[in-house]
Write an enzyme that holds these catalytic residues in place. Structure first.
Site, mmCIF file in Angstrom:
data_model
loop_
_atom_site.group_PDB
_atom_site.id
_atom_site.type_symbol
_atom_site.label_atom_id
_atom_site.label_comp_id
_atom_site.label_asym_id
_atom_site.label_seq_id
_atom_site.Cartn_x
_atom_site.Cartn_y
_atom_site.Cartn_z
ATOM 1 N N GLU A 17 2.149 -9.013 11.500
ATOM 2 C CA GLU A 17 1.826 -8.589 10.028
ATOM 3 C C GLU A 17 3.033 -8.458 9.266
ATOM 4 O OE1 GLU A 17 -0.640 -5.157 9.785
ATOM 5 O OE2 GLU A 17 -1.004 -5.417 7.473
ATOM 6 N N ASP A 46 0.721 -1.322 0.102
ATOM 7 C CA ASP A 46 -0.082 -0.080 0.091
ATOM 8 C C ASP A 46 0.727 1.065 0.075
ATOM 9 O OD1 ASP A 46 -1.610 -1.827 0.136
ATOM 10 O OD2 ASP A 46 -2.460 -1.260 2.169
HETATM 11 C C1 9WN Z 1 -5.982 -1.979 2.875
HETATM 12 C C2 9WN Z 1 -5.206 -7.072 4.948
HETATM 13 C C3 9WN Z 1 -4.612 -6.157 3.881
HETATM 14 C C4 9WN Z 1 -3.594 -6.626 2.991
HETATM 15 C C5 9WN Z 1 -2.755 -5.629 2.421
HETATM 16 C C6 9WN Z 1 -1.947 -4.654 3.318
HETATM 17 C C7 9WN Z 1 -3.251 -4.160 4.185
HETATM 18 C C8 9WN Z 1 -5.401 -2.627 3.771
HETATM 19 C C9 9WN Z 1 -5.123 -1.562 5.077
HETATM 20 O O1 9WN Z 1 -3.938 -5.106 4.910
HETATM 21 O O2 9WN Z 1 -3.958 -3.297 3.527
HETATM 22 O O3 9WN Z 1 -6.063 -2.934 1.680
HETATM 23 O O4 9WN Z 1 -6.194 -1.127 5.532
HETATM 24 O O5 9WN Z 1 -3.962 -1.257 5.255
HETATM 25 O O6 9WN Z 1 -1.518 -3.511 3.002
HETATM 26 O O7 9WN Z 1 -1.766 -6.179 1.622
HETATM 27 O O8 9WN Z 1 -4.234 -7.150 2.027
HETATM 28 O O9 9WN Z 1 -4.399 -7.899 5.417
#
Ligand code: 9WN
Length: 433
Positions: free
Chosen positions: A400, A168
């Site tokens: 994470e 992200d």
């Molecule tokens: C937005 C769920 C997701 C992952 C992504 C990670 C994070 C979300 C956020 O979490 O993104 O999609 O709110 O930050 O970057 O890779 O799928 O684990």
């Protein structure tokens, strides 16, 4: 190791919500696309029905045009921002009538996940029957990508939002943010009530994220309009490598199923073009690996990230190119004081080892690298990636993401973001099996 495996199983069972999994409690309370796929790979080792249900639920949320959303909002909760009311996916005429979701997608892992499930299964007949029941939906998803996300017919698909990349707030996007000037929105972040703000994107970054969605919403998530107007339009090596790997696995699965010559022929056509364009357009000789391409501003983004090495997982580079990539990786990311593999170039001034996708190690990318390095014969480096992944989890827990600097792991506080994070657990189970 048995204890660690059992703890991983407990994490997955804890995050299972009857028909799907959440990535982790509090921070991510819904179903995410690529998380789901990677989680199913873990479940497959000890609970195949859950692995299959995870994928069925994901595919149940597919839109009529083949699109699969990045978040499926199964429950009503305002503990995540931006939620269903912000995204308003129903603006798209072909969106799911059954589920609220986002109007963006994520790396299309489903094709290779189906193959992983089949390979792991000790009941091949039952597993093939499951594949048969869902594979056409995955094919339809690939059809969506090649028909709607490749405006110049190159065999490379674009992403229109950084949340589609899965990585992200990668420093790669900084160049794109410089081309935009979004309003200073007023909104209430929820992520920073669960996780320390120093480990998450900034407010200004969120302004950019929301602005791109506002543009897409203003055009009812119409793909052609997005291709014409989105300030963020990128050919991402990780996303395209995942699609290519999934193409390959769909071909193999359709061959196993038999009777699908048309689909196999179409997949091979997409695949041929995709691999050639990928190799020609995204390899940067000076960088020594694959890079992102900014399709909106027609320019390469010459930065090294863990995504630069993902093509190894898909068998894209020639052995010579693979050697160049491995040398680059070891020179820039592989120093004695670093765990493999940081998400961004540790020698860059944009590197930040604590902040989300700006430097920390992520288990999903390590899992792909491990597989890719193994398939190209780099057994020792693959073993290091695997050992580093296990060590990071053993020292800190199922976080994470993790600090890539070894000196940060003396007191078990080198894990960041959400804890008891599902894909960290799922892929560890796979690595240990
Ligand atoms: C937005 C769920 C997701 C992952 C992504 C990670 C994070 C979300 C956020 O979490 O993104 O999609 O709110 O930050 O970057 O890779 O799928 O684990």
């Amino acid at each position: 190791m048995k204890i660690l495996q059992q703890r991983a199983i407990d994490v997955l069972n804890k995050n299972w919500k009857d028909t799907f999994s959440i990535p982790c409690a509090n921070l991510y309370p819904f179903q995410w696309f690529w998380d789901s796929g990677l989680i199913a790979i873990g479940f497959a080792h000890f609970d195949m029905p859950k692995a299959e249900k995870e994928i069925e639920t994901l595919l149940d949320a597919q839109w009529d045009n083949g699109f699969i959303p990045h978040i499926i909002f199964h429950t009503e909760t305002d503990t995540y921002f931006p939620g269903a009311d912000f995204h308003k996916s129903s603006l798209h005429p072909q969106s799911s009538k059954k589920y609220k979701s986002t109007g963006m997608t994520q790396p299309p892992v489903t094709g290779f996940v189906l193959k992983e499930l089949y390979d792991t299964s000790d009941n091949k007949k039952a597993s093939l029957a499951f594949v048969q029941s869902v594979i056409d939906k995955v094919y339809h998803n690939h059809e969506y990508f090649y028909n709607k996300r490749d405006p110049q017919d190159e065999g490379l698909v674009y992403i229109y939002h950084n949340w589609e990349s899965g990585t992200d707030n990668s420093p790669i996007w900084d160049d794109i943010w410089k081309t935009m000037n979004p309003p200073d929105y007023t909104f209430e972040r929820r992520d920073t009530t669960h996780v320390d703000a120093s480990e998450r994107p900034s407010k200004r970054e969120y302004d950019h994220y929301l602005h791109i969605i506002e543009i897409a919403k203003a055009h009812n998530y119409d793909d052609a309009k997005i291709a014409e107007l989105s300030p963020f339009l990128v050919q991402d090596p990780l996303f395209n490598a995942v699609l290519i790997k999934s193409n390959k696995c769909l071909i193999e699965l359709y061959e196993l199923l038999g009777d699908n010559d048309d689909k196999i022929a179409q997949l091979k056509k997409w695949q041929d073009k995709a691999v050639k364009s990928f190799d020609n357009k995204l390899f940067d000789k000076e960088v020594g690996a694959y890079i992102h391409y900014d399709l909106r501003n027609e320019k390469p983004l010459p930065y090294l990230s863990s995504s630069s090495f993902a093509p190894l997982f898909s068998g894209i580079p020639s052995p010579e190119r693979a050697e160049t990539m491995v040398k680059t990786m070891m020179k820039k990311f592989g120093g004695d004081r670093q765990y493999l593999c940081a998400s961004f170039d540790p020698t860059s001034e944009r590197f930040n080892p604590k902040k989300y996708w700006r430097g920390p190690v992520w288990v999903n990318l390590n899992w792909m690298l491990y597989k890719g390095l193994t398939s190209y014969g780099y057994k020792d480096i693959a073993a290091r990636v695997k050992e580093d992944t296990i060590a990071l989890i053993e020292k800190n827990g199922f976080y994470e993401y993790f600090d890539s600097r070894k000196e940060m792991h003396t007191d078990g506080s080198g894990g960041y973001g959400g804890n008891d994070f599902s894909w960290s657990a799922a892929l560890l189970i796979d690595l240990l099996s």
